[in-house]
Design an enzyme around this catalytic site. Sequence first.
Site, PDB file in Angstrom:
ATOM      1  N   GLU A 439       0.841  -1.190   0.000  1.00  0.00           N
ATOM      2  CA  GLU A 439       0.000   0.000   0.000  1.00  0.00           C
ATOM      3  C   GLU A 439       0.882   1.248   0.000  1.00  0.00           C
ATOM      4  OE1 GLU A 439      -2.268   0.416   3.591  1.00  0.00           O
ATOM      5  OE2 GLU A 439      -3.052   2.378   3.049  1.00  0.00           O
ATOM      6  N   ASP A 512      -1.184  -0.852   5.703  1.00  0.00           N
ATOM      7  CA  ASP A 512      -1.068  -0.250   7.024  1.00  0.00           C
ATOM      8  C   ASP A 512      -2.041  -0.897   7.997  1.00  0.00           C
ATOM      9  OD1 ASP A 512       0.823   1.446   6.074  1.00  0.00           O
ATOM     10  OD2 ASP A 512      -0.563   3.127   5.722  1.00  0.00           O
ATOM     11  N   ASP A 514      -4.226   0.266   9.766  1.00  0.00           N
ATOM     12  CA  ASP A 514      -5.318   1.181  10.118  1.00  0.00           C
ATOM     13  C   ASP A 514      -6.562   0.850   9.293  1.00  0.00           C
ATOM     14  OD1 ASP A 514      -4.647   1.998   7.616  1.00  0.00           O
ATOM     15  OD2 ASP A 514      -3.892   3.979   8.205  1.00  0.00           O
ATOM     16  N   ASP A 516      -7.867   2.282   6.719  1.00  0.00           N
ATOM     17  CA  ASP A 516      -7.640   2.293   5.275  1.00  0.00           C
ATOM     18  C   ASP A 516      -6.959   1.015   4.810  1.00  0.00           C
ATOM     19  OD1 ASP A 516      -8.773   4.440   4.152  1.00  0.00           O
ATOM     20  OD2 ASP A 516      -6.876   5.461   3.611  1.00  0.00           O
TER      21      ASP A 516
END
Length: 652
Positions: A439, A512, A514, A516
Site C-alpha cells: 500500500e 497499514d 489502520d 484504510d
Amino acid sequence: MAGNEYKADDIEVLEGLDAVRVRPGMYIGTTGSKGMHHLLWEIVDNAVDEVVNGFGDTVEVTIFEDNSASVFDNGRGIPVDVHPKMKISGVEVVFTQLHAGAKFNNDNYNFSGGLHGVGASVTNALSEWLLVEVHKDGKLYRQEFHSPEIDGKIKSGIRKNEIRCVKDTDKRGTYVKFLPDPRVFLDEKFSIDVISKRLREIAFLNKGIKIVLTDRRVKPDDEFRVFEYLYAGGLRDFVLFLNDSKDKLYSEPIFIEDKTDKFRMTLSFQHTDGYTESIFSYVNNIPTTEGGTHETGFKSAITKVLNDSARKKGFLKEKDSNLQGEDFREGMTAVLAVSMQNVQFEGQTKTKLGNVEVKSQVESLVTARLEEYFADNMNRPTLDKIIQKAIQAAKVREASRLAKEVARQKNSMNNSNLVGKLSACTGRNAAINELFIVEGDSAGGSAKQGRDRGFQAILPLRGKPLNAEKKRIDQILSNDEIRSIISALGTGILEDYDSKDLKYDKVIILADADQDGAHIRAILLTFFFRYMKGLITDGHVYVGMPPLYKVSKRDGVRYAYNDEELKAVIKETGKASYQLQRYKGLGEMNPEQLWETTMNPSNRSLTRVGIEDAADAEKIISVLMGDAVEPRKRYIYEYADFNKVTLFDTLK
Ligand code: 1YM
C-alpha cells in the site's frame, strides 16, 4: 433375368391413397408418434383455417378411449354437393383426392392452403376408419370411409357409402372423427401433452378463436379432462404467458400487427431482467425453429430503430459506436408470426423460412410501426428501459472480450507498460518467489530497497483498487491497480485462471494497520476471491504483519506487533530508559526496518489466508463488500466492527 421378365402388367400402379400407405414417410415423415399426430393436425388445420377466415369461432378436439380423435368447427361445412367433374361429393373430394383444396382467387387468399398440409386425404388414407358429418343449411350430412383388407391387400380410405342427409340440424359446421390405423402406427397413442401444447399455441397465434380439448380416456367415473384456450390478446398474451414467472422490465408487451394484401405479420415482445434471448417465429402457424428471413428482418429492424432512438434521446453520444443487435435482445422474449403464400422452407429440419423478399417486408413493417410506437411519449419509459438494458449488455459484452484479451495476453503482459510499476525479482524460481503488494508509493519504495531482490518482487499500489463486489467486470479490468496485479501474477482470471502460470509461491499483501489498510486488504481479498479463487484455495495469499511499535533501548531495538507484545517488551526493559515509537504506517519505516520486521522470512510474521467454507465466504463477501447497506450494518453490528471482521479464515 431369365424367367423373371417384367411385363407391363406387373408394374403396379398405385392409385391415390394406396400410395400413401406404401410410403407413409413421404407424406407424414414417420409412422411413429409424430406421424400419427400429423393425421390430427391435418384435420385441425382445416378447421382452424375455416374459423380464422371468419366462418365460425370455435374448434373442438376430442380424444377417445380407443385412440380415435374428433375435430369439430362451427364454420360453413365442407361442400356436400357433387363435384361437376369428379362426379363425387365435395366431402369425398377432400378426403380421397391427394392435395385437394379449395380454389383460390384474388379475393380469397388462403395462406395455409396446400402449404404445410398434405391434406385431409392423407389422414383418411392412414386411418382404419373416418367419419365426416357436415351441418349445413339445416341438414346433417354423413359420409364414412374405411381401409378394409380385400384379397390380402389393404384398400386405403375408400368410401363406405355415398354422402347422405341423415336428419335436420340447427348446427353449422364440420365434424370429422377417425381412428389412426394400428396396422400403420402399431401401439402409438395420442399424447394429451403434445396436443394441448400445440392447440394452445394455435390459439395464441390466432387471437379470438376458441379451442376446446377434451380427453375422454379417463377412468369411467372420473371427469373428462377439458382444456379451453381463447386469447383475445393473441401474441401479446403469448409473450405474457412465456414471461409469466420472470421479472419484467416493463409491464406491457410491445405489439405490432400489420398486413399488406398478400402478407400478414404479427409481432409481440417484452424484455425481462434476465439475459436469455427467446425468439419464437412462425409461418402460417407453423413453428420456424431454425428461424429464417422473417427473423432476420425483425432483428435488423429493432437494432436499427433502437440504435437511432438511443442516439436521438442522448443515450449514445456522437463518438459512441452503435450497440449490437444482441445487446438489444438480451432478456427479450419475442413471438413473430407471418402469413404468406408460396412458402419456401429450408434448413436441416425444413423449419427455416427461405423466401428472401420476406426480410425486407418484415424489416420495413417493424421499422415503421416501432418508430411510431416509440414516438409516443407514453411509451418513453419502456424505450428508456430497453436502451439502458442494452447499454449494460454492451458493457458486459465488452468486458468479457477484455477479460479474454487479458487472459490471452497473460504471458506477454510482462512487456506491457502496466508492469512498469513492478520491481521484479531476479530469480526465476516460481516455487520460492514472493510478490509483495504494498500500500502506497513510499512504503513501496522502502520495500523495494529493503527486499532480497533474488526472490522478492514489489508491486506498489498507488490508489485503492476497485471493489470487485461493487463494480462490473469491465470497470474492474480497466482499473490500473487491478491490471498490474493480474499481469504480475501471470495466471489469467476467471475461467482462464491457470495455476501453472503463477509466477510466485507467496502473494503477500502489505497494508497499514489502520482502517484504510484494512479496507485495501479486504478489497484485494475480494478481488482474488472473485477473479482468482485458486490463488486463495491453493494457499498462496498472505497478509503481511508490520509491527505497531518500535522500542529503542541502549542495547538495541525491539518491535512489538500488538499491544500485548508491547507490554511484554516494556516489562523486559525493567528500569532502563527506552524510546517508544508508534508506527502510523508502513511509510514511516526505513528500508532496513521494513526488511527486518516484515519481509525477512526468518523474523517476519505472515498470516495465510484461506477459505474454510466457500459458500460462507461468498455470503460474507457479498454482505461486507457489496452494495446493500442494511445487511452490512446488521452483520457488523452482530459480529464485530469492520476493522476486525475476518473476511476469510486466517490460517497460521
Ligand atoms: C373438422 C375439419 O374441414 N372444415 C372446413 C373445411 C372446408 C370448408 C369449411 C369450406 C371451405 C370453402 C368453402 C372454401 C373445406 N372445403 C374444402 C373444399 N373441418 C373442416 N370448413 N366451403 C367450405 O375454402 O372455399 C376444402 S377444406 F375444397 F371442399 F372447398
